[in-house]
Write a protein that holds these residues in place. Structure first.
Motif, PDB file in Angstrom:
ATOM      1  N   ALA A   1      57.898 141.118  74.981  1.00 52.58           N
ATOM      2  CA  ALA A   1      58.150 140.264  76.148  1.00 52.58           C
ATOM      3  C   ALA A   1      59.569 139.709  76.177  1.00 52.58           C
ATOM      4  N   GLY A   2      60.421 140.166  75.268  1.00 53.05           N
ATOM      5  CA  GLY A   2      61.823 139.759  75.313  1.00 53.05           C
ATOM      6  C   GLY A   2      62.159 138.511  74.537  1.00 53.05           C
ATOM      7  N   TYR A   3      61.292 138.088  73.609  1.00 55.09           N
ATOM      8  CA  TYR A   3      61.596 136.916  72.790  1.00 55.09           C
ATOM      9  C   TYR A   3      62.484 137.315  71.622  1.00 55.09           C
ATOM     10  N   ARG A   4      63.321 136.374  71.183  1.00 54.10           N
ATOM     11  CA  ARG A   4      64.124 136.523  69.972  1.00 54.10           C
ATOM     12  C   ARG A   4      63.564 135.567  68.936  1.00 54.10           C
ATOM     13  N   HIS A   5      63.357 136.061  67.706  1.00 53.84           N
ATOM     14  CA  HIS A   5      62.740 135.237  66.675  1.00 53.84           C
ATOM     15  C   HIS A   5      63.789 134.562  65.798  1.00 53.84           C
TER      16      HIS A   5
ATOM     17  N   GLU B   1      55.496 139.116  71.378  1.00 53.54           N
ATOM     18  CA  GLU B   1      56.682 138.368  71.792  1.00 53.54           C
ATOM     19  C   GLU B   1      57.913 139.269  71.883  1.00 53.54           C
ATOM     20  N   ARG B   2      58.067 140.170  70.922  1.00 58.19           N
ATOM     21  CA  ARG B   2      59.203 141.092  70.987  1.00 58.19           C
ATOM     22  C   ARG B   2      59.126 141.963  72.245  1.00 58.19           C
TER      23      ARG B   2
ATOM     24  N   ALA C   1      57.269 128.640  70.815  1.00 56.40           N
ATOM     25  CA  ALA C   1      58.427 129.254  71.465  1.00 56.40           C
ATOM     26  C   ALA C   1      58.971 128.302  72.510  1.00 56.40           C
ATOM     27  N   HIS C   2      60.264 128.442  72.762  1.00 57.01           N
ATOM     28  CA  HIS C   2      60.936 127.630  73.782  1.00 57.01           C
ATOM     29  C   HIS C   2      61.804 128.541  74.627  1.00 57.01           C
TER      30      HIS C   2
ATOM     31  N   MET D   1      63.131 131.911  72.790  1.00 60.27           N
ATOM     32  CA  MET D   1      63.306 131.721  71.342  1.00 60.27           C
ATOM     33  C   MET D   1      61.946 131.407  70.718  1.00 60.27           C
ATOM     34  N   ALA D   2      61.519 132.226  69.751  1.00 57.04           N
ATOM     35  CA  ALA D   2      60.183 132.078  69.181  1.00 57.04           C
ATOM     36  C   ALA D   2      60.247 131.914  67.669  1.00 57.04           C
ATOM     37  N   GLU D   3      59.269 131.205  67.148  1.00 61.01           N
ATOM     38  CA  GLU D   3      59.165 131.005  65.698  1.00 61.01           C
ATOM     39  C   GLU D   3      57.725 130.673  65.347  1.00 61.01           C
TER      40      GLU D   3
END
Length: 417
Positions: A61-65, A58-59, A158-159, A129-131
């Motif tokens: 791919a540009g996701y923020r956790h 995810e990181r 993720a959303h 936004m991921a969690e």
């Protein structure tokens, strides 16, 4: 000790409820409650490995956790629509300090509120936004079983908040990430379903919203080239979804991963971003889960692989086998070298049985390092792979480095030449 099946038995599926306990991965206890499994040390290794994989991908791919609470006020779920359309699967509210709070059935309302908490420009979109967080479902006791149907779920969720013209690419990217994850995890032959609304009052009444979201997901599936079937009555209450289906040992089908398009919650939470014209615009919300819940993902891998996890996930990655007591010290030093390289390794001591017996007892380990007098004298090792291959004797340093590199890349292959 569970033994990996022979090639002619490879299509056999395993019951993860029985095998997962035998392998010491998870268990349950009446004092904790039905549908609430706990992870034992080896299972915790597998769970952590999946968490590390999803976080890393995810990181990249540009996701923020983010992290969000497992509780929310009842009003939060009234706004999201869960209270009206999903209350049968939710736990009853708890009265605390004059307010009613609920164990969350989903992470999306929390993420919607997080997005709303700050102003956003169109230049920030898509905002991913991921969690990996817990959510709770009030499942009936009759449907609970092992890890596939539980009351507390650790979901890789993720959303993506994006503009309308970004939705298709974001959904397609999520679908591609699911395929990559399944290859890394060794999950074979998933089926794809376009889940659509059915009759009744379960679904949000917004025909144009459903039409638009369904059109987008249909085109994404067509463009991806995967075969799929459209099934009515399986959509989320707020929108259609792509469901990735797997089958267990008894032929029961369940959903592991999803991609969803949601126009409903951005409107309910009054989400907006500032467009290039300086005006407020409504984002679209793409829900996606790459590996689904950790519980169900592990269950499926046990069912398909019989505990022979990909090397990067295996609780024991390297079994070091000294031929005799004379190689014990060298075996311990080799184990320490593996540990220093970030590998999970243990010595299977010579007094534990014959070499043949120790080889058989450790067949679930992807790698076995056999150490005899000749190997010890030269700093070499004889490498046996779980698939039955015996590699040429080679420097121990080279073997450890090769395995370390494969594991760090989450590579499902046991060896590369």
């Amino acid at each position: 000790m569970v033994i990996r099946p022979s090639p002619e038995e490879e299509t056999t599926m395993f019951d993860h409820r029985k095998l997962g306990r035998e392998l010491g991965l998870f268990d349950t206890d009446p004092l904790i409650g039905a549908g609430l499994p706990y992870w034992l040390p080896d299972g915790a290794i597998v769970r952590h490995g999946l968490e590390e994989y999803t976080w890393t991908q995810e990181r990249r791919a540009g996701y923020r956790h983010v992290y969000s609470p497992v509780l929310g006020k009842r009003e939060l779920y009234e706004i999201s629509g869960h209270w009206a359309h999903y209350d049968e699967d939710m736990y009853p509210p708890m009265d605390i300090g004059g307010e009613q709070v609920v164990l969350r059935p989903s992470l999306c309302p929390h993420h919607a509120v997080m997005f709303r908490s700050r102003s956003h420009s169109y230049r920030e979109l898509p905002l991913r936004m991921a969690e990996l967080g817990a959510m709770y479902r009030s499942e009936l006791s009759g449907v609970l079983g092992g890890l596939t149907r539980v009351r507390c779920i650790q979901l890789n969720d993720a959303h993506i908040f994006c503009t309308l013209d970004q939705v298709a690419d974001e959904a397609a990217g999520a679908l591609a990430a699911i395929g990559s994850a399944y290859r890394a995890m060794g999950i074979a032959a998933p089926r794809y379903r376009l889940s659509l609304p059915g009759p009744g009052g379960k679904y949000v009444a917004a025909p144009e919203m459903w039409r638009q979201a369904t059109k987008i997901l249909s085109e994404v599936l067509d463009r991806s080239g995967v075969g799929y079937e459209a099934v009515a009555g399986e959509a989320a209450f707020y929108g259609p979804k792509i469901d990735v289906q797997v089958t267990d040992h008894a032929g029961r089908e369940s959903t592991l991963s999803t991609v969803q398009v949601d126009f409903h919650q951005p409107e309910r939470f009054d989400l907006h971003y500032i467009g290039p014209d300086g005006a407020k615009h409504r984002p679209v919300m793409v829900h996606r889960s790459i590996i689904g819940s950790v519980e169900r993902a592990v269950a499926q891998m046990i069912e398909e692989q019989g505990g022979a996890f990909p090397a990067w996930l295996a609780p024991l990655q390297v079994a070091v086998l000294p031929i005799s007591a004379r190689e014990e010290a060298a075996a311990s030093a080799l184990r320490d070298r593996c540990l220093a390289a970030g590998l999970r390794a243990e010595v299977r001591h010579a007094d534990a049985g014959s070499l043949g017996a120790r080889v058989r007892e450790n067949r679930l380990a992807p790698y076995q390092f056999v150490l005899g007098p000749a190997e010890m004298a030269k700093g070499d090792v004889a490498v046996r792979l779980r698939d039955g291959r015996r590699l040429p004797v080679q420097p121990a340093e080279r073997a450890v480095a090769r395995i370390r590199d494969l594991v760090r890349r989450f590579d499902p292959r046991l060896w590369t030449d």
